[in-house]
Design a protein around this motif. Structure first.
Motif, PDB file in Angstrom:
ATOM      1  N   PRO A  48       0.832  -1.198   0.000  1.00 30.79           N
ATOM      2  CA  PRO A  48       0.000   0.000   0.000  1.00 30.79           C
ATOM      3  C   PRO A  48       0.872   1.256   0.000  1.00 30.79           C
ATOM      4  N   ARG A  49       0.377   2.289  -0.592  1.00 31.78           N
ATOM      5  CA  ARG A  49       1.095   3.557  -0.626  1.00 31.78           C
ATOM      6  C   ARG A  49       1.225   4.095   0.792  1.00 31.78           C
ATOM      7  N   ARG A  50       2.418   4.619   1.134  1.00 26.59           N
ATOM      8  CA  ARG A  50       2.665   5.145   2.481  1.00 26.59           C
ATOM      9  C   ARG A  50       1.909   6.458   2.662  1.00 26.59           C
ATOM     10  N   VAL A  51       1.160   6.556   3.771  1.00 26.66           N
ATOM     11  CA  VAL A  51       0.454   7.793   4.076  1.00 26.66           C
ATOM     12  C   VAL A  51       1.471   8.845   4.508  1.00 26.66           C
ATOM     13  N   SER A  52       1.071  10.097   4.468  1.00 27.71           N
ATOM     14  CA  SER A  52       1.944  11.201   4.868  1.00 27.71           C
ATOM     15  C   SER A  52       2.145  11.187   6.385  1.00 27.71           C
ATOM     16  N   ALA A  53       3.163  11.892   6.854  1.00 24.88           N
ATOM     17  CA  ALA A  53       3.439  11.977   8.294  1.00 24.88           C
ATOM     18  C   ALA A  53       2.261  12.583   9.066  1.00 24.88           C
ATOM     19  N   PRO A  54       1.678  13.698   8.609  1.00 21.92           N
ATOM     20  CA  PRO A  54       0.520  14.234   9.348  1.00 21.92           C
ATOM     21  C   PRO A  54      -0.644  13.240   9.416  1.00 21.92           C
ATOM     22  N   ARG A  55      -0.887  12.512   8.320  1.00 21.77           N
ATOM     23  CA  ARG A  55      -1.970  11.523   8.307  1.00 21.77           C
ATOM     24  C   ARG A  55      -1.631  10.369   9.258  1.00 21.77           C
ATOM     25  N   ALA A  56      -0.370   9.943   9.297  1.00 20.97           N
ATOM     26  CA  ALA A  56       0.046   8.869  10.212  1.00 20.97           C
ATOM     27  C   ALA A  56      -0.152   9.295  11.661  1.00 20.97           C
ATOM     28  N   THR A 100      -0.659  18.725  37.704  1.00 19.27           N
ATOM     29  CA  THR A 100       0.731  18.267  37.526  1.00 19.27           C
ATOM     30  C   THR A 100       0.973  16.890  38.138  1.00 19.27           C
ATOM     31  N   THR A 101       0.056  16.400  38.965  1.00 20.04           N
ATOM     32  CA  THR A 101       0.194  15.061  39.546  1.00 20.04           C
ATOM     33  C   THR A 101      -0.615  14.003  38.798  1.00 20.04           C
ATOM     34  N   SER A 102      -1.322  14.409  37.742  1.00 25.57           N
ATOM     35  CA  SER A 102      -2.077  13.449  36.928  1.00 25.57           C
ATOM     36  C   SER A 102      -1.136  12.407  36.344  1.00 25.57           C
ATOM     37  N   VAL A 103      -1.636  11.182  36.182  1.00 22.37           N
ATOM     38  CA  VAL A 103      -0.820  10.089  35.651  1.00 22.37           C
ATOM     39  C   VAL A 103      -0.994  10.025  34.135  1.00 22.37           C
ATOM     40  N   MET A 104       0.130  10.104  33.437  1.00 25.86           N
ATOM     41  CA  MET A 104       0.173  10.044  31.976  1.00 25.86           C
ATOM     42  C   MET A 104       0.813   8.721  31.561  1.00 25.86           C
ATOM     43  N   ALA A 105       0.606   8.333  30.320  1.00 26.50           N
ATOM     44  CA  ALA A 105       1.248   7.137  29.786  1.00 26.50           C
ATOM     45  C   ALA A 105       1.684   7.401  28.354  1.00 26.50           C
ATOM     46  N   THR A 106       2.794   6.788  27.983  1.00 27.53           N
ATOM     47  CA  THR A 106       3.265   6.831  26.600  1.00 27.53           C
ATOM     48  C   THR A 106       2.990   5.476  25.975  1.00 27.53           C
ATOM     49  N   TYR A 107       2.259   5.487  24.865  1.00 21.71           N
ATOM     50  CA  TYR A 107       1.966   4.267  24.117  1.00 21.71           C
ATOM     51  C   TYR A 107       2.742   4.274  22.816  1.00 21.71           C
ATOM     52  N   ARG A 108       3.371   3.159  22.504  1.00 26.27           N
ATOM     53  CA  ARG A 108       4.022   2.975  21.200  1.00 26.27           C
ATOM     54  C   ARG A 108       2.998   2.355  20.264  1.00 26.27           C
ATOM     55  N   VAL A 109       2.742   3.021  19.140  1.00 22.21           N
ATOM     56  CA  VAL A 109       1.750   2.573  18.166  1.00 22.21           C
ATOM     57  C   VAL A 109       2.473   2.240  16.862  1.00 22.21           C
ATOM     58  N   ILE A 110       2.217   1.060  16.334  1.00 20.04           N
ATOM     59  CA  ILE A 110       2.797   0.628  15.059  1.00 20.04           C
ATOM     60  C   ILE A 110       1.699   0.657  14.007  1.00 20.04           C
ATOM     61  N   LEU A 111       1.955   1.398  12.921  1.00 21.45           N
ATOM     62  CA  LEU A 111       1.016   1.504  11.803  1.00 21.45           C
ATOM     63  C   LEU A 111       1.607   0.853  10.569  1.00 21.45           C
ATOM     64  N   ASP A 112       0.761   0.264   9.722  1.00 20.04           N
ATOM     65  CA  ASP A 112       1.241  -0.238   8.441  1.00 20.04           C
ATOM     66  C   ASP A 112       1.429   0.953   7.498  1.00 20.04           C
ATOM     67  N   PRO A 113       1.993   0.757   6.305  1.00 21.55           N
ATOM     68  CA  PRO A 113       2.218   1.894   5.396  1.00 21.55           C
ATOM     69  C   PRO A 113       0.958   2.680   5.057  1.00 21.55           C
ATOM     70  N   GLY A 114      -0.191   2.010   5.054  1.00 22.31           N
ATOM     71  CA  GLY A 114      -1.455   2.673   4.750  1.00 22.31           C
ATOM     72  C   GLY A 114      -2.053   3.417   5.926  1.00 22.31           C
ATOM     73  N   GLY A 115      -1.389   3.367   7.111  1.00 20.80           N
ATOM     74  CA  GLY A 115      -1.854   4.111   8.267  1.00 20.80           C
ATOM     75  C   GLY A 115      -2.790   3.343   9.182  1.00 20.80           C
ATOM     76  N   GLU A 116      -2.927   2.040   8.983  1.00 17.98           N
ATOM     77  CA  GLU A 116      -3.790   1.234   9.840  1.00 17.98           C
ATOM     78  C   GLU A 116      -3.001   0.712  11.031  1.00 17.98           C
ATOM     79  N   LEU A 117      -3.598   0.781  12.221  1.00 17.43           N
ATOM     80  CA  LEU A 117      -2.942   0.338  13.441  1.00 17.43           C
ATOM     81  C   LEU A 117      -2.725  -1.172  13.407  1.00 17.43           C
ATOM     82  N   MET A 118      -1.486  -1.582  13.636  1.00 20.17           N
ATOM     83  CA  MET A 118      -1.129  -3.003  13.656  1.00 20.17           C
ATOM     84  C   MET A 118      -0.944  -3.492  15.098  1.00 20.17           C
ATOM     85  N   SER A 119      -0.357  -2.641  15.953  1.00 19.45           N
ATOM     86  CA  SER A 119      -0.152  -3.014  17.348  1.00 19.45           C
ATOM     87  C   SER A 119       0.086  -1.761  18.184  1.00 19.45           C
ATOM     88  N   TYR A 120      -0.063  -1.925  19.497  1.00 21.16           N
ATOM     89  CA  TYR A 120       0.265  -0.842  20.423  1.00 21.16           C
ATOM     90  C   TYR A 120       0.654  -1.460  21.754  1.00 21.16           C
TER      91      TYR A 120
END
Length: 135
Positions: A48-56, A100-120
């Motif tokens: 599939p054609r790779r989506v642009s960075a803003p779209r990703a 400032t004491t709220s709990v945040m999380a960082t998620y790693r998201v993997i997208l395929d070239p077409g921008g569809e989520l494959m894993s997180y």
């Protein structure tokens, strides 16, 4: 001369005189979409054609929000990979007072070239007011 066949809905459809022949060519000699071979048939793997960075970035945030049931705060990192895109998405996991004491999380998201989520996966949790000690 063209022939008519009845389809299951009772409407007539024409064969012969007009559209494409049985080799998938139109009357103009060009290959028609309907009969074009897929990548598997030709021995090539279609990518599939790779989506642009803003779209990703948008896709990473939107699709993660659907899975988690909460809107992400931001996308803090994005990079192209051989298999698509990799994004780090910041999510509010537990709101507290003061903010400032709220709990945040960082998620790693993997997208395929077409921008569809494959894993997180959740990579880390931290207090919103915490300054990152990494490099």
């Amino acid at each position: 001369m063209s022939t008519k066949d009845e389809d299951t809905s009772g409407e007539s459809k024409r064969r012969g005189g007009g559209g494409a022949d049985d080799r998938g060519r139109s009357r103009h000699g060009t290959r028609t979409e309907e009969f074009a071979p897929s990548g598997e048939e030709t021995g090539r793997r279609s990518h599939p054609r790779r989506v642009s960075a803003p779209r990703a970035m948008q896709n990473a945030a939107d699709q993660l929000a659907i899975l988690l049931g909460t809107a992400p705060e931001s996308v803090s990192a994005l990079k192209p990979t051989a298999d698509g895109w990799e994004a780090d998405v910041e999510v509010l996991e537990l709101a507290r007072v003061p903010d400032t004491t709220s709990v945040m999380a960082t998620y790693r998201v993997i997208l395929d070239p077409g921008g569809e989520l494959m894993s997180y996966e959740r990579r880390r949790r931290y207090a919103r007011g915490q300054i990152d000690s990494r490099g």
